[in-house]
Design a protein around this motif. Structure first.
Motif, PDB file in Angstrom:
ATOM      1  N   ALA A 166       2.621 -15.173  -6.619  1.00 21.22           N
ATOM      2  CA  ALA A 166       3.230 -13.758  -6.664  1.00 21.22           C
ATOM      3  C   ALA A 166       2.268 -12.950  -7.906  1.00 21.22           C
ATOM      4  CB  ALA A 166       4.799 -13.584  -7.100  1.00 21.22           C
ATOM      5  N   LYS A 167       1.841 -13.414  -8.771  1.00 26.57           N
ATOM      6  CA  LYS A 167       1.145 -13.027  -9.784  1.00 26.57           C
ATOM      7  C   LYS A 167      -0.296 -12.373  -9.371  1.00 26.57           C
ATOM      8  CE  LYS A 167      -0.291 -17.333 -12.001  1.00 26.57           C
ATOM      9  NZ  LYS A 167       0.333 -18.181 -10.990  1.00 26.57           N
ATOM     10  N   LEU A 168      -0.701 -13.045  -8.453  1.00 24.21           N
ATOM     11  CA  LEU A 168      -2.083 -12.636  -7.852  1.00 24.21           C
ATOM     12  C   LEU A 168      -1.745 -11.458  -7.063  1.00 24.21           C
ATOM     13  CD1 LEU A 168      -3.691 -16.036  -7.407  1.00 24.21           C
ATOM     14  CD2 LEU A 168      -4.118 -14.297  -9.289  1.00 24.21           C
ATOM     15  N   ALA A 169      -0.761 -11.571  -6.184  1.00 19.19           N
ATOM     16  CA  ALA A 169      -0.465 -10.289  -5.451  1.00 19.19           C
ATOM     17  C   ALA A 169      -0.042  -9.149  -6.239  1.00 19.19           C
ATOM     18  CB  ALA A 169       0.900 -10.794  -4.475  1.00 19.19           C
ATOM     19  N   LEU A 170       0.475  -9.304  -7.132  1.00 17.97           N
ATOM     20  CA  LEU A 170       0.696  -8.065  -8.109  1.00 17.97           C
ATOM     21  C   LEU A 170      -0.340  -7.565  -8.584  1.00 17.97           C
ATOM     22  CD1 LEU A 170       2.708  -6.235  -9.631  1.00 17.97           C
ATOM     23  CD2 LEU A 170       2.820  -7.934 -11.490  1.00 17.97           C
ATOM     24  N   HIS A 221      -4.447  -3.240  -8.421  1.00 20.70           N
ATOM     25  CA  HIS A 221      -5.989  -2.860  -8.201  1.00 20.70           C
ATOM     26  C   HIS A 221      -5.997  -1.853  -6.984  1.00 20.70           C
ATOM     27  CE1 HIS A 221      -8.607  -4.979 -10.822  1.00 20.70           C
ATOM     28  NE2 HIS A 221      -7.830  -5.829 -10.873  1.00 20.70           N
ATOM     29  N   ALA A 222      -5.157  -1.931  -5.982  1.00 27.86           N
ATOM     30  CA  ALA A 222      -5.279  -1.356  -4.680  1.00 27.86           C
ATOM     31  C   ALA A 222      -4.568   0.082  -4.905  1.00 27.86           C
ATOM     32  CB  ALA A 222      -4.792  -2.011  -3.493  1.00 27.86           C
ATOM     33  N   HIS A 223      -3.429   0.208  -5.465  1.00 25.00           N
ATOM     34  CA  HIS A 223      -2.419   1.183  -5.445  1.00 25.00           C
ATOM     35  C   HIS A 223      -2.481   1.716  -6.848  1.00 25.00           C
ATOM     36  CE1 HIS A 223      -1.267   0.386  -1.405  1.00 25.00           C
ATOM     37  NE2 HIS A 223      -1.272  -1.024  -1.823  1.00 25.00           N
ATOM     38  N   VAL A 225       4.848  -9.534 -17.601  1.00 27.92           N
ATOM     39  CA  VAL A 225       5.835  -9.484 -16.484  1.00 27.92           C
ATOM     40  C   VAL A 225       5.469 -11.016 -16.067  1.00 27.92           C
ATOM     41  CG1 VAL A 225       4.067  -8.666 -14.710  1.00 27.92           C
ATOM     42  CG2 VAL A 225       6.271  -8.729 -14.178  1.00 27.92           C
ATOM     43  N   TRP A 226       6.959 -11.724 -16.122  1.00 25.47           N
ATOM     44  CA  TRP A 226       6.935 -13.078 -15.377  1.00 25.47           C
ATOM     45  C   TRP A 226       7.330 -12.755 -13.812  1.00 25.47           C
ATOM     46  CZ3 TRP A 226      10.483 -15.486 -12.288  1.00 25.47           C
ATOM     47  CH2 TRP A 226      10.176 -16.931 -12.156  1.00 25.47           C
ATOM     48  N   VAL A 227       6.692 -13.141 -12.826  1.00 28.08           N
ATOM     49  CA  VAL A 227       6.970 -12.771 -11.601  1.00 28.08           C
ATOM     50  C   VAL A 227       6.930 -13.965 -10.583  1.00 28.08           C
ATOM     51  CG1 VAL A 227       4.517 -11.969 -11.074  1.00 28.08           C
ATOM     52  CG2 VAL A 227       6.262 -10.748  -9.698  1.00 28.08           C
ATOM     53  N   ASP A 228       7.864 -13.972  -9.527  1.00 24.68           N
ATOM     54  CA  ASP A 228       7.823 -14.800  -8.475  1.00 24.68           C
ATOM     55  C   ASP A 228       8.207 -13.849  -7.199  1.00 24.68           C
ATOM     56  OD1 ASP A 228      10.604 -14.959  -8.377  1.00 24.68           O
ATOM     57  OD2 ASP A 228      10.507 -17.001  -8.897  1.00 24.68           O
ATOM     58  N   GLU A 269       3.478  -9.261   2.403  1.00 25.40           N
ATOM     59  CA  GLU A 269       3.969  -9.013   0.954  1.00 25.40           C
ATOM     60  C   GLU A 269       4.808  -7.779   0.892  1.00 25.40           C
ATOM     61  OE1 GLU A 269       3.427 -10.770  -1.841  1.00 25.40           O
ATOM     62  OE2 GLU A 269       2.105 -12.197  -0.686  1.00 25.40           O
ATOM     63  N   ASP A 270       5.703  -7.781   0.056  1.00 25.26           N
ATOM     64  CA  ASP A 270       6.659  -6.502  -0.152  1.00 25.26           C
ATOM     65  C   ASP A 270       6.066  -5.603  -1.025  1.00 25.26           C
ATOM     66  OD1 ASP A 270       8.825  -4.703  -0.657  1.00 25.26           O
ATOM     67  OD2 ASP A 270      10.432  -6.283  -1.062  1.00 25.26           O
ATOM     68  N   GLN A 271       5.401  -4.674  -0.456  1.00 22.37           N
ATOM     69  CA  GLN A 271       4.752  -3.767  -1.560  1.00 22.37           C
ATOM     70  C   GLN A 271       5.448  -2.799  -2.259  1.00 22.37           C
ATOM     71  OE1 GLN A 271       1.369  -3.658  -1.773  1.00 22.37           O
ATOM     72  NE2 GLN A 271       1.553  -5.379  -0.454  1.00 22.37           N
ATOM     73  N   HIS A 272       7.004  -2.610  -1.810  1.00 20.87           N
ATOM     74  CA  HIS A 272       7.853  -1.746  -2.404  1.00 20.87           C
ATOM     75  C   HIS A 272       8.131  -2.661  -3.941  1.00 20.87           C
ATOM     76  CE1 HIS A 272       8.243   1.247   0.347  1.00 20.87           C
ATOM     77  NE2 HIS A 272       8.125   0.316   1.529  1.00 20.87           N
ATOM     78  N   TYR A 273       8.427  -3.882  -3.648  1.00 17.57           N
ATOM     79  CA  TYR A 273       8.787  -4.649  -4.854  1.00 17.57           C
ATOM     80  C   TYR A 273       7.532  -4.526  -5.902  1.00 17.57           C
ATOM     81  CZ  TYR A 273       9.123  -9.241  -7.289  1.00 17.57           C
ATOM     82  OH  TYR A 273       9.901 -10.188  -8.181  1.00 17.57           O
TER      83      TYR A 273
END
Length: 132
Positions: free
Chosen positions: A84-88, A93-95, A8-11, A58-62
């Motif tokens: 964003a990669k670290l937020a993902l 880990h959380a969800h 996954v490439w994410v921003d 952060e947009d948790q739904h995203y």
């Protein structure tokens, strides 16, 4: 059809999810429902009646939609240019700890084309598999 490896490439504007095998690639693009125009605001400004931290939440739904797009992969590589990669990873880990266990690497990658991303992913997993 799901493949063994996924990248996954994410921003903060989009995520390109690819399930990769030696002969095939399945691609999905995930975008936030409400994209942020600005991720940072002046520190101390009033946000929703409170003094803000200067960062939009952060947009948790995203991130949840990205995790769903990774379903079926046994090994996951997360790449992207920013935070964003670290937020993902934090979201996983959380969800969704079962998906978090499948994340084998996080790499900083600028803005590759789809072909470059597939080549990078195949090379990454060949090298990883050789180390095992």
């Amino acid at each position: 059809m799901s493949h063994y490896h996924a990248v996954v490439w994410v921003d903060h504007a989009q995520a390109r999810v690819m399930h990769v095998s030696p002969d095939d690639v399945e691609k999905a693009v995930v975008k936030p429902e409400h994209p942020h125009k600005h991720l940072h605001h002046k520190r101390g400004t009033i946000e929703n009646g409170d003094v803000g931290t200067g960062r939009s939440p952060e947009d948790q739904h995203y991130y949840h939609a990205i995790i769903e797009a990774l379903a079926g992969a046994q090994e996951i590589l997360i790449v992207g240019p920013g935070q964003a990669k670290l937020a993902l990873l934090k979201h996983a880990h959380a969800h969704d700890p079962k998906v978090a266990e499948k994340i084998v690497g996080i790499e900083t990658v600028d803005h590759p084309t789809d072909g470059q991303l597939v080549a990078y992913t195949r090379k990454y997993f060949v090298a990883k598999d050789r180390m095992l």
